[in-house]
Scaffold this motif. Structure first.
Motif, PDB file in Angstrom:
ATOM      1  N   ALA A  98       0.830  -1.204   0.000  1.00  0.00           N
ATOM      2  CA  ALA A  98       0.000   0.000   0.000  1.00  0.00           C
ATOM      3  C   ALA A  98       0.863   1.253   0.000  1.00  0.00           C
ATOM      4  O   ALA A  98       0.620   2.205  -0.747  1.00  0.00           O
ATOM      5  CB  ALA A  98      -0.926  -0.011   1.213  1.00  0.00           C
ATOM      6  N   ARG A  99       1.898   1.248   0.823  1.00  0.00           N
ATOM      7  CA  ARG A  99       2.747   2.443   0.947  1.00  0.00           C
ATOM      8  C   ARG A  99       3.503   2.748  -0.347  1.00  0.00           C
ATOM      9  O   ARG A  99       3.678   3.913  -0.713  1.00  0.00           O
ATOM     10  CB  ARG A  99       3.732   2.222   2.096  1.00  0.00           C
ATOM     11  CG  ARG A  99       4.543   3.451   2.451  1.00  0.00           C
ATOM     12  CD  ARG A  99       5.400   3.185   3.662  1.00  0.00           C
ATOM     13  NE  ARG A  99       6.161   4.363   4.038  1.00  0.00           N
ATOM     14  CZ  ARG A  99       7.013   4.406   5.052  1.00  0.00           C
ATOM     15  NH1 ARG A  99       7.195   3.307   5.806  1.00  0.00           N
ATOM     16  NH2 ARG A  99       7.670   5.509   5.342  1.00  0.00           N
ATOM     17  N   SER A 100       3.938   1.695  -1.042  1.00  0.00           N
ATOM     18  CA  SER A 100       4.713   1.902  -2.262  1.00  0.00           C
ATOM     19  C   SER A 100       3.905   2.574  -3.353  1.00  0.00           C
ATOM     20  O   SER A 100       4.465   3.135  -4.288  1.00  0.00           O
ATOM     21  CB  SER A 100       5.247   0.555  -2.772  1.00  0.00           C
ATOM     22  OG  SER A 100       4.180  -0.248  -3.258  1.00  0.00           O
ATOM     23  N   ARG A 101       2.592   2.530  -3.250  1.00  0.00           N
ATOM     24  CA  ARG A 101       1.732   3.142  -4.259  1.00  0.00           C
ATOM     25  C   ARG A 101       1.150   4.469  -3.804  1.00  0.00           C
ATOM     26  O   ARG A 101       0.249   5.011  -4.429  1.00  0.00           O
ATOM     27  CB  ARG A 101       0.618   2.163  -4.650  1.00  0.00           C
ATOM     28  CG  ARG A 101       1.128   1.133  -5.646  1.00  0.00           C
ATOM     29  CD  ARG A 101       0.342  -0.153  -5.603  1.00  0.00           C
ATOM     30  NE  ARG A 101       0.856  -1.056  -6.630  1.00  0.00           N
ATOM     31  CZ  ARG A 101       1.987  -1.746  -6.513  1.00  0.00           C
ATOM     32  NH1 ARG A 101       2.731  -1.621  -5.422  1.00  0.00           N
ATOM     33  NH2 ARG A 101       2.400  -2.553  -7.476  1.00  0.00           N
ATOM     34  N   GLY A 102       1.650   4.957  -2.688  1.00  0.00           N
ATOM     35  CA  GLY A 102       1.239   6.266  -2.220  1.00  0.00           C
ATOM     36  C   GLY A 102      -0.220   6.354  -1.836  1.00  0.00           C
ATOM     37  O   GLY A 102      -0.822   7.422  -1.863  1.00  0.00           O
ATOM     38  N   GLN A 103      -0.823   5.231  -1.451  1.00  0.00           N
ATOM     39  CA  GLN A 103      -2.238   5.220  -1.088  1.00  0.00           C
ATOM     40  C   GLN A 103      -2.400   5.530   0.399  1.00  0.00           C
ATOM     41  O   GLN A 103      -1.491   5.366   1.208  1.00  0.00           O
ATOM     42  CB  GLN A 103      -2.852   3.854  -1.395  1.00  0.00           C
ATOM     43  CG  GLN A 103      -2.703   3.415  -2.839  1.00  0.00           C
ATOM     44  CD  GLN A 103      -3.555   4.244  -3.784  1.00  0.00           C
ATOM     45  OE1 GLN A 103      -4.428   4.974  -3.368  1.00  0.00           O
ATOM     46  NE2 GLN A 103      -3.279   4.127  -5.065  1.00  0.00           N
ATOM     47  N   GLU A 104      -3.596   5.968   0.741  1.00  0.00           N
ATOM     48  CA  GLU A 104      -3.925   6.145   2.151  1.00  0.00           C
ATOM     49  C   GLU A 104      -4.288   4.794   2.761  1.00  0.00           C
ATOM     50  O   GLU A 104      -4.731   4.704   3.898  1.00  0.00           O
ATOM     51  CB  GLU A 104      -5.097   7.120   2.306  1.00  0.00           C
ATOM     52  CG  GLU A 104      -6.492   6.504   2.125  1.00  0.00           C
ATOM     53  CD  GLU A 104      -6.837   6.193   0.670  1.00  0.00           C
ATOM     54  OE1 GLU A 104      -5.955   6.317  -0.185  1.00  0.00           O
ATOM     55  OE2 GLU A 104      -7.990   5.816   0.419  1.00  0.00           O
ATOM     56  N   ALA A 105      -4.034   3.718   1.998  1.00  0.00           N
ATOM     57  CA  ALA A 105      -4.511   2.390   2.354  1.00  0.00           C
ATOM     58  C   ALA A 105      -3.624   1.664   3.351  1.00  0.00           C
ATOM     59  O   ALA A 105      -3.808   0.471   3.565  1.00  0.00           O
ATOM     60  CB  ALA A 105      -4.640   1.541   1.098  1.00  0.00           C
ATOM     61  N   LEU A 106      -2.666   2.360   3.968  1.00  0.00           N
ATOM     62  CA  LEU A 106      -1.784   1.667   4.901  1.00  0.00           C
ATOM     63  C   LEU A 106      -2.570   1.011   6.030  1.00  0.00           C
ATOM     64  O   LEU A 106      -2.233  -0.076   6.495  1.00  0.00           O
ATOM     65  CB  LEU A 106      -0.763   2.656   5.475  1.00  0.00           C
ATOM     66  CG  LEU A 106       0.442   2.054   6.190  1.00  0.00           C
ATOM     67  CD1 LEU A 106       1.215   1.129   5.261  1.00  0.00           C
ATOM     68  CD2 LEU A 106       1.351   3.156   6.725  1.00  0.00           C
ATOM     69  N   ASP A 107      -3.648   1.650   6.477  1.00  0.00           N
ATOM     70  CA  ASP A 107      -4.505   1.071   7.520  1.00  0.00           C
ATOM     71  C   ASP A 107      -5.060  -0.284   7.113  1.00  0.00           C
ATOM     72  O   ASP A 107      -5.305  -1.136   7.954  1.00  0.00           O
ATOM     73  CB  ASP A 107      -5.689   1.993   7.811  1.00  0.00           C
ATOM     74  CG  ASP A 107      -5.331   3.061   8.823  1.00  0.00           C
ATOM     75  OD1 ASP A 107      -4.160   3.086   9.260  1.00  0.00           O
ATOM     76  OD2 ASP A 107      -6.196   3.867   9.171  1.00  0.00           O
ATOM     77  N   ALA A 108      -5.287  -0.456   5.818  1.00  0.00           N
ATOM     78  CA  ALA A 108      -5.926  -1.676   5.347  1.00  0.00           C
ATOM     79  C   ALA A 108      -5.093  -2.909   5.642  1.00  0.00           C
ATOM     80  O   ALA A 108      -5.633  -4.003   5.811  1.00  0.00           O
ATOM     81  CB  ALA A 108      -6.204  -1.586   3.844  1.00  0.00           C
ATOM     82  N   SER A 109      -3.778  -2.757   5.732  1.00  0.00           N
ATOM     83  CA  SER A 109      -2.917  -3.908   6.003  1.00  0.00           C
ATOM     84  C   SER A 109      -3.199  -4.511   7.375  1.00  0.00           C
ATOM     85  O   SER A 109      -2.962  -5.701   7.602  1.00  0.00           O
ATOM     86  CB  SER A 109      -1.447  -3.517   5.896  1.00  0.00           C
ATOM     87  OG  SER A 109      -1.132  -2.493   6.825  1.00  0.00           O
ATOM     88  N   TYR A 110      -3.727  -3.698   8.289  1.00  0.00           N
ATOM     89  CA  TYR A 110      -4.133  -4.203   9.600  1.00  0.00           C
ATOM     90  C   TYR A 110      -5.196  -5.288   9.465  1.00  0.00           C
ATOM     91  O   TYR A 110      -5.314  -6.166  10.333  1.00  0.00           O
ATOM     92  CB  TYR A 110      -4.646  -3.038  10.445  1.00  0.00           C
ATOM     93  CG  TYR A 110      -5.505  -3.407  11.629  1.00  0.00           C
ATOM     94  CD1 TYR A 110      -4.988  -4.105  12.724  1.00  0.00           C
ATOM     95  CD2 TYR A 110      -6.851  -3.035  11.668  1.00  0.00           C
ATOM     96  CE1 TYR A 110      -5.787  -4.420  13.805  1.00  0.00           C
ATOM     97  CE2 TYR A 110      -7.647  -3.353  12.750  1.00  0.00           C
ATOM     98  CZ  TYR A 110      -7.113  -4.043  13.811  1.00  0.00           C
ATOM     99  OH  TYR A 110      -7.899  -4.362  14.886  1.00  0.00           O
ATOM    100  N   GLY A 111      -5.932  -5.248   8.371  1.00  0.00           N
ATOM    101  CA  GLY A 111      -6.989  -6.237   8.161  1.00  0.00           C
ATOM    102  C   GLY A 111      -6.470  -7.659   8.110  1.00  0.00           C
ATOM    103  O   GLY A 111      -7.200  -8.600   8.444  1.00  0.00           O
ATOM    104  N   VAL A 112      -5.220  -7.858   7.680  1.00  0.00           N
ATOM    105  CA  VAL A 112      -4.670  -9.220   7.661  1.00  0.00           C
ATOM    106  C   VAL A 112      -4.656  -9.799   9.076  1.00  0.00           C
ATOM    107  O   VAL A 112      -5.029 -10.959   9.289  1.00  0.00           O
ATOM    108  CB  VAL A 112      -3.244  -9.230   7.062  1.00  0.00           C
ATOM    109  CG1 VAL A 112      -2.670 -10.646   7.079  1.00  0.00           C
ATOM    110  CG2 VAL A 112      -3.258  -8.690   5.635  1.00  0.00           C
ATOM    111  N   LEU A 113      -4.240  -9.007  10.046  1.00  0.00           N
ATOM    112  CA  LEU A 113      -4.216  -9.478  11.435  1.00  0.00           C
ATOM    113  C   LEU A 113      -5.622  -9.513  12.023  1.00  0.00           C
ATOM    114  O   LEU A 113      -6.011 -10.480  12.689  1.00  0.00           O
ATOM    115  CB  LEU A 113      -3.319  -8.570  12.279  1.00  0.00           C
ATOM    116  CG  LEU A 113      -1.847  -8.505  11.878  1.00  0.00           C
ATOM    117  CD1 LEU A 113      -1.116  -7.492  12.742  1.00  0.00           C
ATOM    118  CD2 LEU A 113      -1.186  -9.872  11.987  1.00  0.00           C
TER     119      LEU A 113
END
Length: 275
Positions: A98-113
């Motif tokens: 998410a971070r490599s694409r400059g998205q505000e989607a970094l929070d979304a990675s929490y969804g894996v956990l």
């Protein structure tokens, strides 16, 4: 806001259909349970990504879903430690993606956990049959689902009927302290009954575990309410008529599964690994 009779009826019918389908798959176990868990993971990944990363939800749903699939399948084949490692690795990978694409989607990675922990623990519970009792995995999975559903249903019914002071009005204005107490009582009673009648080796201690699972159920519900408020959405999705998304229906179960899995570990320890 009170619901109309039509809305209550729709919610009830949807709940019965969902509970019946879940019951059949839980009873079947094996690849059937794995299959429904993978389908659930896919749907939850989409709902979570759409809620937490609306502008990049397709990419994030794919990244989260792949991580969940890897962890759940690892747990299914008996590699629980690997499944836990996969969760951490895939969460980090999703965050970097998410971070490599400059998205505000970094929070979304929490969804894996957030979605992954309960998923692999439910697989572990259902596959928990022992030589002494080939139905033990089924019993513990039923325990997790029934305490959750009972607590959730009683909390809704008591809260709607009795009303009173709000539990956490900032994030969930419809939940009340009366509903919270009703949910705790329902979970404790359900836990006691199943602990005795399912012969799980925990007896009336099931009431304490049911109480803890009920508290976790309502904590999960409140936590998702806070997340939805943060992301500015009313429901996580529209999959289930009268209930919203799948995440809206299983938010409490995700927290309760962790508590019940801990209870299972304690039971194994107290019984020397044989129950």
């Amino acid at each position: 806001m009170a619901m109309s009779a039509r809305e209550i009826g729709l919610r009830t019918v949807s709940g019965i259909v969902l509970a019946g389908a879940a019951g059949l798959v839980i009873w079947a176990g094996g690849v059937w349970f794995l299959g429904i868990m993978l389908v659930a993971c896919a749907l939850l990944s989409v709902e979570w990504a759409m809620m937490s990363a609306a502008r990049a939800w397709r990419l994030m749903a794919g990244a989260i879903g792949l991580g969940l699939f890897a962890a759940v399948i690892s747990a299914f084949v008996g590699q629980l430690s690997l499944a836990l490692v996969m969760l951490v690795f895939c969460a980090a990978a999703a965050g970097l993606f998410a971070r490599s694409r400059g998205q505000e989607a970094l929070d979304a990675s929490y969804g894996v956990l957030y979605l992954g922990w309960p998923s692999i623990l439910l697989i572990w519970l259902r596959n928990g049959d022992t030589p002494a009792d080939p139905h033990m995995g089924l019993y513990w999975t039923i325990f997790a689902f029934m305490t959750t559903w009972t607590a959730d249903s009683l909390a809704y019914l008591v809260g709607s009927s009795v009303g009173g002071p709000k539990l956490w009005p900032r994030f969930s204005p419809n939940k009340t302290w009366s509903g919270f107490v009703g949910g705790l009582a329902g979970g404790a009673v359900a836990g006691a009954l199943m602990g005795v009648f399912l012969d799980m080796g925990i007896g009336l201690w099931g009431a304490l575990l049911g109480l803890a699972a009920a508290a976790a159920t309502m904590a999960g519900d409140l936590w998702e309410s806070a997340l939805k408020r943060r992301y500015g959405v009313k429901d996580a999705g529209k999959l289930i008529p009268g209930h919203g998304g799948l995440l809206d229906r299983v938010d409490g179960l995700m927290f309760a599964a962790v508590v019940v899995a801990c209870g299972r570990l304690v039971s194994l320890w107290l019984n020397g690994g044989g129950a």
